[in-house]
Design an enzyme around this catalytic site. Structure first.
Site, PDB file in Angstrom:
ATOM      1  N   CYS A   7      37.277   7.518  -8.042  1.00 47.68           N
ATOM      2  CA  CYS A   7      37.967   6.913  -6.903  1.00 47.68           C
ATOM      3  C   CYS A   7      38.393   5.524  -7.347  1.00 47.68           C
ATOM      4  O   CYS A   7      37.585   4.745  -7.866  1.00 47.68           O
ATOM      5  CB  CYS A   7      37.039   6.838  -5.695  1.00 47.68           C
ATOM      6  N   CYS A  13      35.389  -0.631  -2.133  1.00 52.31           N
ATOM      7  CA  CYS A  13      35.206  -0.069  -0.794  1.00 52.31           C
ATOM      8  C   CYS A  13      33.734  -0.038  -0.381  1.00 52.31           C
ATOM      9  O   CYS A  13      33.356  -0.559   0.652  1.00 52.31           O
ATOM     10  CB  CYS A  13      35.812   1.331  -0.737  1.00 52.31           C
ATOM     11  N   CYS A  90      41.754   8.925   0.202  1.00 55.71           N
ATOM     12  CA  CYS A  90      40.295   8.880   0.212  1.00 55.71           C
ATOM     13  C   CYS A  90      39.772  10.279  -0.064  1.00 55.71           C
ATOM     14  O   CYS A  90      40.298  11.265   0.470  1.00 55.71           O
ATOM     15  CB  CYS A  90      39.790   8.372   1.560  1.00 55.71           C
ATOM     16  N   GLN A 214      30.642  14.798  15.916  1.00 56.00           N
ATOM     17  CA  GLN A 214      30.259  14.797  14.512  1.00 56.00           C
ATOM     18  C   GLN A 214      31.497  14.892  13.617  1.00 56.00           C
ATOM     19  O   GLN A 214      32.417  15.660  13.889  1.00 56.00           O
ATOM     20  CB  GLN A 214      29.323  15.968  14.222  1.00 56.00           C
ATOM     21  N   TYR A 243      20.247  12.351  24.695  1.00 58.23           N
ATOM     22  CA  TYR A 243      21.364  11.786  23.930  1.00 58.23           C
ATOM     23  C   TYR A 243      22.427  12.884  23.734  1.00 58.23           C
ATOM     24  O   TYR A 243      22.899  13.130  22.628  1.00 58.23           O
ATOM     25  CB  TYR A 243      20.897  11.277  22.567  1.00 58.23           C
ATOM     26  N   GLU A 264      22.944  11.308  29.059  1.00 54.46           N
ATOM     27  CA  GLU A 264      23.832  10.550  28.154  1.00 54.46           C
ATOM     28  C   GLU A 264      24.245   9.256  28.848  1.00 54.46           C
ATOM     29  O   GLU A 264      24.539   9.254  30.052  1.00 54.46           O
ATOM     30  CB  GLU A 264      25.069  11.382  27.819  1.00 54.46           C
ATOM     31  N   ASP A 312      18.904  13.897  19.708  1.00 57.75           N
ATOM     32  CA  ASP A 312      19.854  13.560  18.652  1.00 57.75           C
ATOM     33  C   ASP A 312      20.283  12.117  18.861  1.00 57.75           C
ATOM     34  O   ASP A 312      21.418  11.830  19.273  1.00 57.75           O
ATOM     35  CB  ASP A 312      21.051  14.508  18.715  1.00 57.75           C
ATOM     36  N   CYS A 339      20.026  11.199  11.947  1.00 59.63           N
ATOM     37  CA  CYS A 339      20.968  10.765  10.909  1.00 59.63           C
ATOM     38  C   CYS A 339      20.386   9.627  10.079  1.00 59.63           C
ATOM     39  O   CYS A 339      21.092   9.029   9.270  1.00 59.63           O
ATOM     40  CB  CYS A 339      22.301  10.356  11.523  1.00 59.63           C
TER      41      CYS A 339
END
Length: 383
Positions: A7, A13, A90, A214, A243, A264, A312, A339
């Site tokens: 890249c 970046c 990208c 997502q 969530y 939420e 989540d 995550c």
């Protein structure tokens, strides 16, 4: 797909921290990281990677600036030092979205749209967000500006749609704060209906500019199917989707259980979740707007029960308030989609001390070429 991919702006970046490694080396790196953080809780299953780990992102956010000659340039915003790294391509972004950004950039001068300069506060366009629904092909373009006044905005949108007929909607979003890549709370639809629709795990989802969705749809299906497999839902069970966002996990789970309660905090996401229930004819999913921790406190206080809880949370993990209330409600199973393995390790420590046992841990590579890794864990009550 074992080779490392080059890249041109890799070092400048910083978005893809692992591009210098082959994809197999990236998976090994992430696997070791997850084991080091979570292996003390139970055996970690082998990470699930992608067959084609390139151009997987369905959301592109291109920041804008001007060069020394005053020409508009776009690329990746560096939050650490407030600069822009120019790039027209990208390895992980959707290629069609990149074409749209470049076309829009070339149209700015013709429509008198100036680029925002944070040093003096002048200019209009801050960034452009493009979302493409991979299953349906529908595309959303959001022009994020500093002010509501966008002269010839509708003409600009119509011109862009003529060039790219798969664009379903063009929206102007106003960000009049100092937050660089924020969408803002004010929206005006310039063309179309203000949303796009996608299909995930066999269900339809309506997505607006501010909705959380997502970014890797292929791996999201892998992740959610694994979460549902861990839950092993029954027809008479009551499920909490904490969530819940726009209702993705909850709507998919609703087909396999008695009823789902979702909570939420984001108002836009709640509206999308309600509409998504209608789109999928889901009648056993009820959604509440509010903080997940406060909602769980109320549930614990009222001594209500859930059979299974899906959680989540954002990268910061679950709040202490949420975890303490979860322990009081004591559902038989909890499925934690994370995550961030660091905050997951912290939260699993709290839950295991409170009477839960971690039964399974499955890492999923949602973000190839970056250091990030998604993990789904199954917990069950020991006492």
């Amino acid at each position: 797909m074992n080779r490392a991919h080059s890249c041109s702006v890799y070092k400048k970046c910083g978005g893809c921290q692992l591009t210098n490694l082959s994809y197999q080396e990236q998976l090994s790196f992430k696997m070791k990281r997850v084991i080091s953080l979570l292996g003390k809780f139970c055996r970690v299953d082998e990470i699930i990677g992608m067959d084609e780990p390139y151009h997987y992102r369905n959301k592109l956010q291109a920041a804008f600036s001007t060069d020394a000659r005053g020409h508009a340039v776009s690329g990746v915003w560096q939050s650490s030092d407030g600069r822009l790294v120019k790039t027209d391509s990208c390895l992980i972004e959707d290629e069609v979205s990149g074409w749209i950004v470049r076309a829009a950039r070339g149209m700015l001068k013709d429509y008198g749209i100036t680029v925002y300069n944070p040093s003096n506060g002048k200019g209009l366009l801050r960034h452009i967000m493009v979302r493409r629904a991979f299953a349906t092909g529908e595309i959303m373009v959001a022009l994020v500006t500093t002010d509501r006044v966008l002269r010839q905005g509708r003409d600009f949108a119509e011109n862009l749609v003529r060039r790219f007929p798969h664009i379903r909607t063009v929206v102007q979003c106003v960000n009049d704060t100092d937050i660089p890549l924020w969408i803002g709370e004010k929206e005006e639809v310039l063309w179309g209906e203000g949303y796009i629709e996608d299909v995930l795990c066999g269900c339809y989802f309506r997505i607006s500019p501010a909705s959380f969705y997502q970014v890797n749809p292929k791996q999201t299906e892998v992740l959610y199917n694994k979460a549902l497999d861990f839950a092993n839902l029954k027809e008479n069970q009551t499920v909490l989707d904490a969530y819940c966002g726009i209702g993705t996990i909850g709507i998919v789970a609703a087909a396999e259980c008695g009823r789902v309660i979702g909570v939420e905090n984001n108002e836009s996401a709640v509206k999308n979740a309600i509409e998504n229930c209608r789109l999928n004819h889901t009648k056993n999913f009820r959604i509440y707007k509010g903080d997940a921790g406060e909602f769980m406190e109320m549930v614990a206080r009222d001594k209500k029960k859930f059979d299974v809880v899906f959680m989540d949370p954002p990268r910061a993990g679950c709040s202490k308030k949420f975890l303490m209330s979860l322990l009081k409600c004591a559902p038989q199973k909890a499925v934690y989609v994370s995550c961030n393995p660091e905050t997951l390790a912290r939260d699993l420590h709290v839950l295991t001390r409170g009477g839960y046992k971690v039964q399974k841990i499955q890492p999923v590579d949602m973000f190839p070429h970056t250091k990030h890794v998604e993990t789904v864990s199954l917990l069950s009550r020991e006492i």
